[in-house]
Write a protein that holds these residues in place. Structure first.
Motif, mmCIF file in Angstrom:
data_model
loop_
_atom_site.group_PDB
_atom_site.id
_atom_site.type_symbol
_atom_site.label_atom_id
_atom_site.label_comp_id
_atom_site.label_asym_id
_atom_site.label_seq_id
_atom_site.Cartn_x
_atom_site.Cartn_y
_atom_site.Cartn_z
ATOM 1 N N LEU A 98 1.296 7.526 2.795
ATOM 2 C CA LEU A 98 1.103 8.966 2.715
ATOM 3 C C LEU A 98 1.526 9.600 4.032
ATOM 4 C CD1 LEU A 98 -0.145 11.545 1.384
ATOM 5 C CD2 LEU A 98 -2.341 10.826 2.384
ATOM 6 N N GLN A 137 0.841 -1.192 0.000
ATOM 7 C CA GLN A 137 0.000 0.000 0.000
ATOM 8 C C GLN A 137 0.876 1.241 0.000
ATOM 9 O OE1 GLN A 137 -2.208 -1.298 3.672
ATOM 10 N NE2 GLN A 137 -3.790 -0.045 2.721
ATOM 11 N N GLN A 194 -8.621 5.647 -0.963
ATOM 12 C CA GLN A 194 -7.472 5.508 -1.853
ATOM 13 C C GLN A 194 -6.679 4.222 -1.620
ATOM 14 O OE1 GLN A 194 -6.828 7.202 -4.401
ATOM 15 N NE2 GLN A 194 -7.941 9.090 -4.105
ATOM 16 N N ASP A 238 -4.706 1.506 9.362
ATOM 17 C CA ASP A 238 -3.900 2.156 8.326
ATOM 18 C C ASP A 238 -3.630 3.641 8.565
ATOM 19 O OD1 ASP A 238 -3.535 -0.137 6.752
ATOM 20 O OD2 ASP A 238 -5.497 0.119 5.829
ATOM 21 N N VAL A 239 -4.187 4.220 9.601
ATOM 22 C CA VAL A 239 -3.994 5.654 9.866
ATOM 23 C C VAL A 239 -3.451 5.851 11.281
ATOM 24 C CG1 VAL A 239 -5.087 7.927 10.017
ATOM 25 C CG2 VAL A 239 -5.853 6.288 8.281
ATOM 26 N N LEU A 293 -8.825 12.740 6.430
ATOM 27 C CA LEU A 293 -7.732 11.888 5.948
ATOM 28 C C LEU A 293 -8.016 10.408 6.173
ATOM 29 C CD1 LEU A 293 -4.647 14.023 6.949
ATOM 30 C CD2 LEU A 293 -5.230 13.260 4.640
ATOM 31 N N THR A 294 -8.724 10.083 7.223
ATOM 32 C CA THR A 294 -9.086 8.682 7.473
ATOM 33 C C THR A 294 -9.993 8.177 6.363
ATOM 34 O OG1 THR A 294 -8.848 8.985 9.871
ATOM 35 C CG2 THR A 294 -10.157 7.098 9.129
ATOM 36 N N PHE A 354 -4.559 3.915 0.990
ATOM 37 C CA PHE A 354 -3.268 4.389 1.511
ATOM 38 C C PHE A 354 -3.114 4.014 2.979
ATOM 39 C CE2 PHE A 354 -3.173 8.437 -1.383
ATOM 40 C CZ PHE A 354 -2.834 7.651 -2.472
ATOM 41 N N ARG A 355 -1.886 3.797 3.378
ATOM 42 C CA ARG A 355 -1.533 3.840 4.795
ATOM 43 C C ARG A 355 -1.099 5.274 5.031
ATOM 44 N NH1 ARG A 355 3.000 0.536 6.234
ATOM 45 N NH2 ARG A 355 3.693 0.938 4.129
ATOM 46 N N THR A 356 -1.542 5.885 6.098
ATOM 47 C CA THR A 356 -1.305 7.310 6.300
ATOM 48 C C THR A 356 -0.721 7.583 7.675
ATOM 49 O OG1 THR A 356 -3.094 7.863 4.787
ATOM 50 C CG2 THR A 356 -2.423 9.583 6.333
ATOM 51 N N TYR A 409 -10.346 9.541 3.313
ATOM 52 C CA TYR A 409 -9.570 9.611 2.076
ATOM 53 C C TYR A 409 -8.629 8.411 1.953
ATOM 54 C CZ TYR A 409 -6.056 11.369 -1.237
ATOM 55 O OH TYR A 409 -5.179 11.509 -2.285
ATOM 56 N N SER A 410 -7.947 8.089 3.036
ATOM 57 C CA SER A 410 -6.994 6.979 3.017
ATOM 58 C C SER A 410 -7.689 5.648 2.758
ATOM 59 C CB SER A 410 -6.232 6.921 4.347
ATOM 60 O OG SER A 410 -5.483 8.101 4.515
#
Length: 189
Positions: free
Chosen positions: A10, A7, A51, A76-77, A44-45, A53-55, A47-48
């Motif tokens: 970000l 992943q 997407q 992931d956040v 951001l949670t 993403f790991r953020t 969005y991640s």
């Protein structure tokens, strides 16, 4: 067997993004920094997740006498508060440098969200992609809108399913029986 692509990771300079996004800046100035921070983390949670993403959201504790702290929002956040005397920039730059040198992470896509130009040049030097605060805000809004559309579409599909629980073959058979009944004379009427 093809190896799984990791992943993307970000890194977000939290206070830089709050300061660069008009909506978050207004929230910070009107309701307080904690409210703006929470709004950013929530956005951001979502969005991640959208997407994939790991953020890592990094907030400066540069002028605070508190020890560094890390909070998990989801698997992931993560929120990372730096230690005294450390900026979010230096923390993110160190992570990018460490990941670039580690052979296990050569295929890892790193993205750094900040509008600090000096920070941008440093992290891209470590192989990370750069995303401006403006681009991140637009992407988060687009993901939110897409999520809303998907939710409305899913609601419509579920609504239709509630009205058509029967299998198509059963529905066809019932229509045929209904047609037969309508063709027969009504003995009681």
């Amino acid at each position: 067997m093809k190896p799984a692509i990791p992943q993307p990771l970000l890194f977000v300079d939290g206070y830089n993004i709050i300061g660069a996004c008009p909506e978050l800046s207004r929230l910070r100035d009107g309701e307080g920094l904690a409210i703006a921070r929470n709004q950013l983390v929530e956005a951001l949670t979502n969005y991640s997740a959208y997407q994939g993403f790991r953020t890592r959201i990094v907030f400066d504790a540069y002028n605070q006498k508190h020890p560094k702290l890390q909070e998990s929002v989801t698997d992931d956040v993560l929120i990372h508060y730096t230690e005294f005397g450390q900026t979010a920039d230096t923390c993110i730059e160190r992570w990018c440098a460490d990941l670039q040198r580690d052979v296990r992470f050569f295929n890892l896509r790193l993205i750094v969200a900040t509008s600090d130009q000096a920070h941008r040049h440093t992290v891209t030097g470590y192989g990370a992609e750069w995303m401006s605060a403006h681009r991140l805000a637009l992407d988060m809004q687009a993901a939110l809108e897409q999520g809303r559309q998907n939710h409305r579409s899913q609601d419509r599909r579920q609504s239709k399913r509630r009205h058509t629980v029967l299998k198509p073959a059963v529905q066809d058979r019932l229509r045929a029986l209904r047609a037969q009944l309508e063709q027969q004379p009504n003995p009681g009427g």
